[in-house]
Write a protein that holds these residues in place. Sequence first.
Motif, short mmCIF file in Angstrom:
data_model
loop_
_atom_site.label_atom_id
_atom_site.label_comp_id
_atom_site.label_asym_id
_atom_site.label_seq_id
_atom_site.Cartn_x
_atom_site.Cartn_y
_atom_site.Cartn_z
N ALA A 68 0.98 -1.29 -0.08
CA ALA A 68 0.05 -0.18 -0.02
C ALA A 68 0.91 1.18 -0.18
CB ALA A 68 -0.89 -0.03 1.13
N LEU A 69 2.11 1.11 1.01
CA LEU A 69 2.78 2.34 0.73
C LEU A 69 3.62 2.40 -0.59
CD1 LEU A 69 4.49 4.58 2.22
CD2 LEU A 69 5.99 2.95 2.78
N TRP A 70 3.96 1.34 -1.10
CA TRP A 70 4.64 1.77 -2.66
C TRP A 70 3.51 2.07 -3.59
CZ3 TRP A 70 8.30 1.43 0.45
CH2 TRP A 70 8.93 0.13 1.04
N THR A 71 2.43 1.73 -3.63
CA THR A 71 1.46 2.22 -4.43
C THR A 71 1.24 3.68 -4.03
OG1 THR A 71 0.44 -0.01 -4.51
CG2 THR A 71 -0.82 1.81 -5.27
N HIS A 72 1.18 3.97 -2.89
CA HIS A 72 0.95 5.60 -2.70
C HIS A 72 1.90 6.38 -3.20
CE1 HIS A 72 -0.27 8.84 -0.12
NE2 HIS A 72 0.85 9.18 0.17
N VAL A 73 3.41 5.88 -3.21
CA VAL A 73 4.63 6.58 -3.37
C VAL A 73 4.51 6.65 -5.08
CG1 VAL A 73 6.91 6.63 -3.72
CG2 VAL A 73 5.87 6.16 -1.38
N GLN A 74 4.05 5.78 -5.68
CA GLN A 74 4.17 5.66 -7.22
C GLN A 74 2.92 6.46 -7.72
OE1 GLN A 74 2.65 1.99 -8.94
NE2 GLN A 74 4.33 2.13 -10.35
N GLU A 75 1.90 6.45 -7.04
CA GLU A 75 0.80 7.41 -7.50
C GLU A 75 0.88 8.80 -7.38
OE1 GLU A 75 -2.60 5.67 -5.18
OE2 GLU A 75 -2.81 4.16 -6.72
N ARG A 76 2.00 9.26 -6.43
CA ARG A 76 2.09 10.75 -6.38
C ARG A 76 2.92 11.32 -7.49
NH1 ARG A 76 -1.10 9.10 -4.23
NH2 ARG A 76 -2.10 9.38 -2.22
N ARG A 77 3.69 10.16 -8.19
CA ARG A 77 4.57 10.85 -9.45
C ARG A 77 5.50 11.76 -9.31
NH1 ARG A 77 3.24 7.82 -13.40
NH2 ARG A 77 3.76 8.87 -14.99
N HIS A 78 5.86 12.29 -7.87
CA HIS A 78 6.85 13.52 -7.61
C HIS A 78 8.15 12.74 -7.89
CE1 HIS A 78 3.60 15.72 -6.15
NE2 HIS A 78 3.40 14.92 -5.25
N PRO A 79 9.06 13.49 -8.26
CA PRO A 79 10.42 13.20 -8.52
C PRO A 79 10.96 12.81 -7.19
CG PRO A 79 10.05 15.21 -9.67
CD PRO A 79 8.89 15.20 -8.66
N GLN A 80 10.64 13.68 -6.04
CA GLN A 80 11.10 13.19 -4.64
C GLN A 80 9.75 13.44 -3.82
OE1 GLN A 80 14.26 15.51 -3.32
NE2 GLN A 80 15.82 14.47 -4.81
N LEU A 81 9.79 12.46 -2.87
CA LEU A 81 8.65 12.70 -1.64
C LEU A 81 9.08 12.41 -0.35
CD1 LEU A 81 5.70 12.79 -1.39
CD2 LEU A 81 5.51 10.46 -1.95
N VAL A 82 8.86 13.15 0.43
CA VAL A 82 9.29 12.87 1.83
C VAL A 82 7.94 12.54 2.77
CG1 VAL A 82 10.34 13.91 4.11
CG2 VAL A 82 11.34 14.45 1.65
N LEU A 83 8.05 11.48 3.60
CA LEU A 83 6.96 11.11 4.12
C LEU A 83 7.41 10.86 5.56
CD1 LEU A 83 5.22 8.50 2.19
CD2 LEU A 83 4.37 10.76 2.64
N SER A 84 6.70 11.24 6.73
CA SER A 84 7.14 11.00 7.92
C SER A 84 6.80 9.66 8.54
CB SER A 84 6.28 11.95 9.15
OG SER A 84 4.95 11.21 9.30
N PHE A 85 7.42 9.05 9.64
CA PHE A 85 7.42 7.66 9.90
C PHE A 85 5.55 7.56 10.34
CE2 PHE A 85 11.83 6.76 11.88
CZ PHE A 85 12.27 6.96 10.49
N ASP A 86 4.91 8.42 10.87
CA ASP A 86 3.65 8.34 11.08
C ASP A 86 2.73 8.07 9.93
OD1 ASP A 86 4.26 8.52 13.94
OD2 ASP A 86 3.89 10.72 14.02
N GLU A 87 3.14 9.06 8.81
CA GLU A 87 2.36 9.00 7.68
C GLU A 87 2.76 7.75 7.03
OE1 GLU A 87 2.47 13.26 5.55
OE2 GLU A 87 4.40 12.39 5.90
#
Length: 71
Positions: A6-25
Amino acid sequence: MSKYDALWTHVQERRHPQLVLSFDEIERIARTPLDHSFLTHKKELLEYGYEVGKISMKARTVLFIRRLEEA
């Protein structure tokens, strides 16, 4: 199937060159506690076109970086 799919899909769907997520997120998105196994599972993200960059224990964040398409 990985507990982080679910996390990998979330990251892929954002399509940003870079994405920073907190541990809580990350825990909320993955619906699982972030633990040491993340280091083993992070290689799965390559299949989604991203890789894990910096993991900051101090800031409690993870940087995800989109991989360039190979020519």
